[in-house]
Design a protein around this motif. Sequence first.
Motif, PDB file in Angstrom:
ATOM      1  N   GLU A   3       0.823  -1.215   0.000  1.00 20.31           N
ATOM      2  CA  GLU A   3       0.000   0.000   0.000  1.00 20.31           C
ATOM      3  C   GLU A   3       0.862   1.273   0.000  1.00 20.31           C
ATOM      4  N   PHE A   4       1.892   1.270   0.830  1.00 21.71           N
ATOM      5  CA  PHE A   4       2.675   2.510   0.974  1.00 21.71           C
ATOM      6  C   PHE A   4       3.541   2.774  -0.243  1.00 21.71           C
ATOM      7  N   GLU A   5       4.086   1.677  -0.817  1.00 25.52           N
ATOM      8  CA  GLU A   5       4.870   1.810  -2.035  1.00 25.52           C
ATOM      9  C   GLU A   5       3.978   2.350  -3.167  1.00 25.52           C
ATOM     10  N   LEU A   6       2.768   1.824  -3.221  1.00 21.55           N
ATOM     11  CA  LEU A   6       1.809   2.253  -4.238  1.00 21.55           C
ATOM     12  C   LEU A   6       1.525   3.763  -4.100  1.00 21.55           C
ATOM     13  N   ILE A   7       1.259   4.193  -2.886  1.00 22.30           N
ATOM     14  CA  ILE A   7       0.963   5.614  -2.648  1.00 22.30           C
ATOM     15  C   ILE A   7       2.174   6.467  -3.026  1.00 22.30           C
ATOM     16  N   ARG A   8       3.362   5.982  -2.606  1.00 20.66           N
ATOM     17  CA  ARG A   8       4.580   6.751  -2.855  1.00 20.66           C
ATOM     18  C   ARG A   8       4.831   6.888  -4.354  1.00 20.66           C
ATOM     19  N   GLY A  28       1.331  11.857   3.538  1.00 20.08           N
ATOM     20  CA  GLY A  28       2.434  11.259   4.270  1.00 20.08           C
ATOM     21  C   GLY A  28       2.319  11.432   5.767  1.00 20.08           C
ATOM     22  N   ASP A  29       1.488  12.356   6.199  1.00 21.89           N
ATOM     23  CA  ASP A  29       1.287  12.510   7.640  1.00 21.89           C
ATOM     24  C   ASP A  29      -0.111  11.979   7.992  1.00 21.89           C
ATOM     25  N   ASP A  30      -0.495  12.096   9.256  1.00 15.10           N
ATOM     26  CA  ASP A  30      -1.795  11.566   9.660  1.00 15.10           C
ATOM     27  C   ASP A  30      -2.942  12.379   9.090  1.00 15.10           C
ATOM     28  N   THR A  87      -8.602  15.502  -1.654  1.00 12.50           N
ATOM     29  CA  THR A  87      -8.156  14.209  -1.156  1.00 12.50           C
ATOM     30  C   THR A  87      -8.845  13.118  -1.969  1.00 12.50           C
ATOM     31  N   LEU A  88      -8.214  11.957  -2.036  1.00 14.64           N
ATOM     32  CA  LEU A  88      -8.694  10.854  -2.863  1.00 14.64           C
ATOM     33  C   LEU A  88      -8.750   9.585  -2.033  1.00 14.64           C
ATOM     34  N   ALA A  89      -9.941   9.027  -1.861  1.00 11.09           N
ATOM     35  CA  ALA A  89     -10.071   7.701  -1.242  1.00 11.09           C
ATOM     36  C   ALA A  89     -10.307   6.703  -2.367  1.00 11.09           C
TER      37      ALA A  89
END
Length: 330
Positions: A3-8, A28-30, A87-89
């Motif tokens: 998930e995080f690699e995808l977002i990055r 990248g933050d909360d 923002t995108l969900a």
Amino acid sequence: MGEFELIRQYFMPLARLHGPHSVVVGPGDDCAVQRVPSGFDLVFSIDTLVEGVHFPRNYRPDYLAWRTLAVAASDLAAMGAEPTCFTLALTLPEVNEPWLWDFAGGLGKAAESFGLVLAGGDTTRGPLTLSVQVHGLVEQGSAICRSGAKPGDLVVVSGTLGDAGAALDYLLPDGSLEAGSYIEPRHPLTDEQYVLERYHHPRPRLKLGEALRHLATAAIDVSDGLLADLNHILEASSVGASVERAHIPVSPALARLKGSAATDYALHSGDDYELCATLAEATWANAPPSLKQQFTVIGVVESTPGLRLDGTTVMSGSDAVGFDHFRGKA
Ligand code: ADP
Ligand code: MG
């Protein structure tokens, strides 16, 4: 790919700053942090699109990204807000990198075109679903609401109506949306390509919305059809209106494709994301010619409730009356 690699890889690049904007903490933050200048109101709206409901299965990912952001941004236009960030969900059935690549590409183009910076989001697994929340700013108290129309105001619409609705005829051969009929817009377009392009790449009237601030008494973006959406203004403002069929603006392409039925598309089909607004007659008379030429006067607001088309009541309260509901077929 996690998930995080995808977002990055696919979404962080869209948060890169293009020019000055008000996002002080991005993805990248909360939470994201947006700075709201003093004297401004934050205007925001969220839209969700579900595959098979709001867009065809296997719809092209770059077109999907554009449409999703355009539809959301159009609500900012209707309020007269200047776009800031979104923002995108994203709910994805699987990690499909070519799909993500095209989707992020389309999203980046749309974001740049509409002046929206990606500020954050959420990424989950499940049936393909997109939620976009858009943020914009207006000077305090100047958002254009649906509730301000007054008897005597003129009713105006931007651009031409019905094109995107007619495009559905070319996407809907058997009543179901399918992924065909793509075009790579190359000029000159055929009439069919023109209306398809209006469906695939709606252009929210952001500049016109901002120009209407301080001028319009009420506004709405036409997403469901002119009569239905104008009726939302009338209901919210507790007024009625009379509209002239002969004044409804249609494109030359739609007129050629649909002949005398073109106006029916313009009255009943949505998806063009033009603006419908009301203005006092004196405001309209004194408006800059460069603004007036982007709009057509189609009618007048009246104190008698209901929406009348050439004198016949077509909407009364929240219901359509005396109509066979138009279903996108001539
Ligand atoms: P949390 O668990 O704190 O809610 P997440 O793991 O959901 O955070 O997200 C981590 C960061 O990545 C957040 O800053 C969020 O805004 C960002 N993010 C997640 N998905 C996306 C996306 N699709 N587009 C942009 N940013 C995203
Ligand atoms: Mg957190």
